[in-house]
Design a protein around this motif. Structure first.
Motif, short mmCIF file in Angstrom:
data_model
loop_
_atom_site.label_atom_id
_atom_site.label_comp_id
_atom_site.label_asym_id
_atom_site.label_seq_id
_atom_site.Cartn_x
_atom_site.Cartn_y
_atom_site.Cartn_z
N LEU A 501 0.90 -1.19 0.03
CA LEU A 501 -0.02 0.05 -0.01
C LEU A 501 0.89 1.33 0.08
O LEU A 501 0.41 2.15 -0.71
N ARG A 502 2.03 1.08 0.58
CA ARG A 502 3.03 2.48 0.99
C ARG A 502 3.45 2.69 -0.75
O ARG A 502 3.65 3.79 -0.92
N CYS A 503 3.62 1.32 -1.33
CA CYS A 503 4.32 1.81 -2.97
C CYS A 503 3.31 2.27 -3.74
O CYS A 503 3.11 3.19 -4.48
N ARG A 504 1.94 1.70 -3.73
CA ARG A 504 1.00 2.34 -4.47
C ARG A 504 0.42 3.77 -4.06
O ARG A 504 0.35 4.53 -4.96
N HIS A 505 0.71 4.13 -2.82
CA HIS A 505 0.58 5.52 -2.35
C HIS A 505 1.64 6.29 -3.00
O HIS A 505 1.28 7.52 -3.81
N ASN A 506 2.77 6.10 -3.23
CA ASN A 506 3.97 6.78 -3.86
C ASN A 506 3.76 6.74 -5.32
O ASN A 506 3.88 7.74 -6.01
N LEU A 507 3.23 5.60 -5.99
CA LEU A 507 2.96 5.60 -7.45
C LEU A 507 1.76 6.82 -7.64
O LEU A 507 1.86 7.42 -8.63
N ALA A 508 0.89 6.73 -6.84
CA ALA A 508 -0.23 7.94 -6.88
C ALA A 508 0.17 9.21 -7.25
O ALA A 508 -0.17 10.07 -7.92
N PHE A 509 1.37 9.77 -6.10
CA PHE A 509 1.81 10.82 -6.35
C PHE A 509 2.46 10.99 -7.70
O PHE A 509 2.42 12.24 -8.03
N GLU A 518 -6.40 12.37 -12.98
CA GLU A 518 -7.50 11.55 -12.51
C GLU A 518 -6.90 10.20 -12.17
O GLU A 518 -7.52 9.75 -11.10
N ASP A 519 -6.04 9.63 -12.86
CA ASP A 519 -5.37 8.49 -12.46
C ASP A 519 -4.91 8.51 -11.02
O ASP A 519 -4.88 7.73 -10.26
N SER A 520 -3.99 9.70 -10.69
CA SER A 520 -3.51 9.82 -9.49
C SER A 520 -4.59 9.86 -8.37
O SER A 520 -4.34 9.19 -7.50
N TYR A 521 -5.78 10.60 -8.64
CA TYR A 521 -6.68 10.70 -7.54
C TYR A 521 -7.24 9.44 -7.51
O TYR A 521 -7.63 9.02 -6.48
N ARG A 522 -7.68 8.62 -8.53
CA ARG A 522 -8.20 7.12 -8.27
C ARG A 522 -7.41 6.32 -7.54
O ARG A 522 -8.02 5.89 -6.74
N MET A 523 -6.22 6.34 -7.85
CA MET A 523 -5.21 5.33 -6.99
C MET A 523 -5.33 5.97 -5.68
O MET A 523 -5.32 4.90 -4.95
N ALA A 524 -5.12 7.29 -5.42
CA ALA A 524 -4.85 7.60 -4.10
C ALA A 524 -6.43 7.30 -3.25
O ALA A 524 -6.36 7.01 -2.00
N HIS A 525 -7.42 7.33 -3.72
CA HIS A 525 -8.62 7.01 -3.18
C HIS A 525 -8.75 5.56 -2.88
O HIS A 525 -9.22 5.18 -1.66
N GLU A 526 -8.31 4.72 -3.81
CA GLU A 526 -8.30 3.22 -3.53
C GLU A 526 -7.53 2.80 -2.34
O GLU A 526 -7.69 2.01 -1.73
N VAL A 544 -2.73 9.79 6.31
CA VAL A 544 -1.91 10.63 5.49
C VAL A 544 -2.38 10.31 3.97
O VAL A 544 -2.27 11.21 3.06
N THR A 545 -2.74 9.26 3.69
CA THR A 545 -3.37 8.85 2.23
C THR A 545 -4.58 9.74 2.02
O THR A 545 -4.67 10.29 0.81
N ARG A 546 -5.47 9.87 3.01
CA ARG A 546 -6.65 10.82 2.89
C ARG A 546 -6.40 12.10 2.62
O ARG A 546 -7.01 13.12 1.84
N TYR A 547 -5.09 12.77 3.14
CA TYR A 547 -4.69 13.89 3.08
C TYR A 547 -4.28 14.12 1.69
O TYR A 547 -4.49 15.32 1.08
N GLU A 548 -3.73 13.15 1.08
CA GLU A 548 -3.36 13.41 -0.22
C GLU A 548 -4.40 13.27 -1.28
O GLU A 548 -4.15 13.59 -2.28
N VAL A 549 -5.50 12.46 -0.91
CA VAL A 549 -6.53 12.52 -1.84
C VAL A 549 -7.16 13.94 -1.79
O VAL A 549 -7.43 14.61 -2.83
N GLY A 550 -7.15 14.40 -0.84
CA GLY A 550 -7.41 15.91 -0.63
C GLY A 550 -6.73 16.65 -1.58
O GLY A 550 -7.14 17.90 -2.24
N TYR A 551 -5.36 16.61 -1.50
CA TYR A 551 -4.28 17.42 -2.62
C TYR A 551 -4.87 17.03 -4.02
O TYR A 551 -5.05 18.01 -4.69
N ALA A 552 -4.97 15.68 -4.41
CA ALA A 552 -5.49 15.31 -5.74
C ALA A 552 -6.84 16.20 -6.21
O ALA A 552 -6.82 16.57 -7.11
N LEU A 553 -7.63 16.25 -4.91
CA LEU A 553 -8.87 17.08 -5.45
C LEU A 553 -8.61 18.46 -5.74
O LEU A 553 -9.38 19.05 -6.71
N GLY A 554 -7.93 19.11 -4.95
CA GLY A 554 -7.57 20.50 -5.26
C GLY A 554 -6.84 20.58 -6.61
O GLY A 554 -7.17 21.51 -7.37
#
Length: 750
Positions: A501-509, A518-526, A544-554
């Motif tokens: 999950l940590r690797c997927r988090h990094n990949l999303a960023f 859009e791909d970044s947001y979807r992966m972060a949300h997952e 911390v991942t939900r925080y980054e979901v907020g960043y992606a939404l912005g």
């Protein structure tokens, strides 16, 4: 279990290494991953229980084991797997190369340990407890046998969740009809003995018993009769440790006696409070923040962060700051040092196989054990420098150890690679990214040769390589490495493993850096949903991942959704971490950004006023995050047309940033530009022009003439010239900016 040598077709039991009241511990080989692990087999539950009860018990076991597996802290033993085989519940854990504290005391003939060792153990155990208590998890059976000190000095707590399982399986820490308590009475809190409410303060009492024994050679109530021990815990004040060992520091004695208070209310408030008390008497030692693993100096909680922040590159979004398998994602604070490299655990097996395999290429004889011990000590010294944020010194120590271990042991020996990994990490923190990437790449290649391409240690080094590629702006290459590591982690560890999950988090960023928003947001949300399912909705990694979901939404201009997300994260962090923790304050800050973007400047202004007060109290008035909140306050004053106040705030922040960060620091230049904006709105265009030119010249000097920020400053300057009626100069400046942008676009620069 003696006749069962293979569990679930995967874990081959090799050697019985421990036996206790609840079962056995085996050294085993994970046939799927080719690594050695420890397998704890809990006693068979037997036919006497009802099947309905057994179903409930299995579910409780899965719940407790899942909680234990979710813990991610360098001071806690890693749980890899759990399950049931032939009616036996089992846990698969990392195999530790060290001695538990009970064994250390036996080795020392039950003489007390040196005071620096006792304080070091207190600090490390306290940090681990602070982390777990913040997750709402209580150990319930803290004792010397459950605390292991590794060869490099790292201390780890074992058996989280086992005490609760013991109760479920039929063991009890309450007094039986004969007045004897099951469990280990020498370390039990009075509330456990009396069947009172057990919370985190019970762990603190047990820790007090452990430290008392380490410092004096015997537990506080050292009697053969179990009932007498229990009565001592419940009714008898302990003998002050300095009466048994006068050279103990008086502040240390005081904090141990506080831990041993009969009434939980008389003990330290929590493990973090305990750490502060210990280190008040030992100011030369760092304080490790129990929630995130960050290291703090005693006294004001800002000292280390202030020092390390000044040498960091410009602040990046949260994903960029936490793309490292060497540390747990922990919000928006600075990166913590990585935990000891798991490859260290292979050292013993590697050394023992020396004679049977004919040594290592490039070496004729195994190095003397004293030499290996010396190098291990220097490696630990490098880790201590890292804990203090002294990255330059840490890097120099590790560089020297790498060279000597390579000569003595060979380039692909796990110890050599462990030191190379730490060297690379230090270089990364120093901003020497090209060198860091080379060292991480060499570590990954060596581990692949020695351990295999899919070994967790190999994948950890490859993931760090991807992180540094991202630091260098080589996001497509970073994406390729992250994708390959993620595929390997999913194949070998499963999709819900915390490292996966940590690797997927990094990949999303990284996807966001490639423009795939859009791909970044979807992966972060997952990832956020998966972490909530596996770790819980309020776990720091989930947040911390939900925080980054907020960043992606912005980034997607979905500001209302981003605001809602940041507010939810801030509320959850306030519950879990506390209202004044930096991660909580960071989420509130981002909510203020969203309010400003939505045109709700009056609400943003009130938020920033409160945030400035809280950050000043928690981090200090000159901390970069406090100044960032003050900058936001000034911006929203301007948006509300209160330009005199906005200008005064911008000037004050700019002056402090110049003093703390330097005149050419990006944050300082942002504040200086805000001064110019305020002057312009007040009609003072001549003064504004002078400030705009200062900013433009500084950005050209630091970033280059064609950098987007430098070009934006030149445009500001041209706009100011227009306002002064100097149109010809403005047109010429606009022409120069357009030419530089065209050149940059032709070159393909981002």
């Amino acid at each position: 279990m003696a006749e069962t040598r293979l569990i679930q077709g995967r874990y081959q039991l090799l050697e019985l290494i421990g036996r206790g009241g609840m079962g056995e511990v085996w050294r085993a080989r994970d046939e799927s991953l080719g690594r050695h692990v420890a397998v704890k087999c809990l006693k068979p539950m037997g036919p006497r229980h009802e099947q309905s009860y057994l179903r409930v018990l299995r579910e409780r076991f899965r719940r407790e084991a899942r909680v234990a597996a979710s813990l991610q802290h360098r001071g806690i033993t890693v749980v890899h797997d759990f399950g049931e085989s032939d009616g036996v519940l089992y846990l698969v854990m990392e195999l530790l190369d060290g001695r538990n504290l009970s064994q250390l005391l036996e080795d020392n003939k039950h003489h007390p340990l040196p005071v620096p060792d006792v304080v070091d153990i207190a600090e490390q155990v306290g940090a681990a407890l602070a982390y777990t208590h913040r997750q709402g998890i209580v150990h319930r059976d803290l004792k010397p046998a459950n605390i292991v000190r590794l060869a490099d000095g790292t201390v780890k707590i074992c058996d989280f969740g086992i005490a609760r399982l013991a109760h479920d399986i039929g063991f009890s820490t309450r007094l039986t009809g004969t007045g004897i308590a099951m469990g280990t009475p020498h370390y039990m809190s009075p509330e456990q003995i009396g069947a009172g409410n057990v919370d985190h303060r019970s762990d603190l009492y047990s820790l007090g018993c452990v430290l008392y024994e380490l410092a004096t050679g015997a537990p506080p109530f050292d009697m053969d009769d179990a009932w007498a021990v229990l009565v001592g815990h419940r009714d008898t004040p302990p003998q002050p440790p300095r009466e048994l060992r006068p050279e103990l520091p008086e502040p240390f004695e005081r904090v141990v006696l506080d831990l041993l208070a009969k009434d939980p209310a008389g003990r330290p408030e929590d493990a973090a409070d305990f750490l502060r008390r210990v280190l008040a008497g030992h100011p030369e030692r760092p304080y490790r923040d129990g929630t995130s693993g960050h290291l703090m100096l005693p006294g004001p909680r800002t000292a280390l962060r202030d020092r390390t922040r000044q040498n960091e590159p410009p602040r990046l979004p949260g994903w960029a700051r936490h793309m490292t398998t060497g540390s747990k994602a922990a919000g928006t604070g600075p990166l913590q040092p990585p935990p000891p490299d798991p490859a260290d655990q292979l050292t013993g097996a590697w050394t023992r196989s020396w004679t049977t395999q004919g040594g290592i290429a490039g070496t004729e004889h195994p190095p003397p054990p004293a030499r290996l011990t010396e190098l291990a000590g220097r490696h630990s010294e490098g880790l201590r420098f890292a804990r203090l944020g002294r990255w330059s010194e840490a890097g120099e120590v590790h560089r020297g150890v790498v060279a000597e271990r390579e000569r003595a042991l060979g380039p692909d020996h796990p110890d050599t690679l462990a030191s190379r990994y730490e060297l690379a990490f230090a270089l990364s923190r120093l901003g020497r990214t090209d060198e860091a990437m080379r060292e991480f790449a060499r570590t990954a290649a060596g581990r692949e040769r020695a351990l295999g391409a899919d070994h967790p240690d190999t994948l950890a080094a490859r993931q760090e390589t991807a992180y540094v590629l991202g630091q260098l702006g080589r996001h497509f290459e970073a994406h390729q490495v992250y994708a390959a590591v993620l595929a390997a982690r999913e194949r070998t560890m499963g999709p819900d493993d915390p490292d996966t999950l940590r690797c997927r988090h990094n990949l999303a960023f990284n996807l966001s850096r490639l423009g795939r928003l859009e791909d970044s947001y979807r992966m972060a949300h997952e990832v956020a949903e998966a972490r909530a399912r596996v770790l819980g909705p309020d776990h720091p990694d989930t947040l911390v991942t939900r925080y980054e979901v907020g960043y992606a939404l912005g980034q997607l201009n979905r500001w209302s959704e981003a605001l809602r997300t940041y507010r939810e994260v801030a509320e959850a962090r306030a519950r879990v971490l506390g209202p004044l923790e930096p991660d909580t304050l960071a989420a509130r800050y981002e909510a203020g950004i969203c309010l400003g973007r939505l045109g709700r400047s009056a609400e943003a202004l009130e938020l920033y006023r409160g945030l400035v007060e809280d950050r000043t109290r928690a981090q200090g008035p000159a901390h970069p995050d406090t100044l960032r909140a003050r900058h936001g306050l000034g911006v929203n004053l301007g948006r509300l047309g209160r330009w005199e106040e906005a200008l005064a705030e911008a000037r004050d922040v700019c002056a402090i940033r110049t003093r703390v960060l330097g005149a050419d620091h990006p944050d300082t230049l942002v504040s200086r530009r805000e001064v110019a904006v305020g002057l312009g709105w007040l009609g003072r265009w001549t003064d504004a022009l002078a400030v705009y030119r200062e900013v433009a010249q500084a950005r050209q000097r630091v970033l280059g003439a064609d950098h987007p920020d430098a070009l934006a400053s030149r445009n500001d300057e041209a706009h100011c010239l227009e306002q002064l009626g100097r149109s010809a100069e403005a047109v010429e400046l606009y022409r120069q900016v357009a030419a530089l942008r065209q050149t940059r676009a032709t070159r393909g620069a981002p």
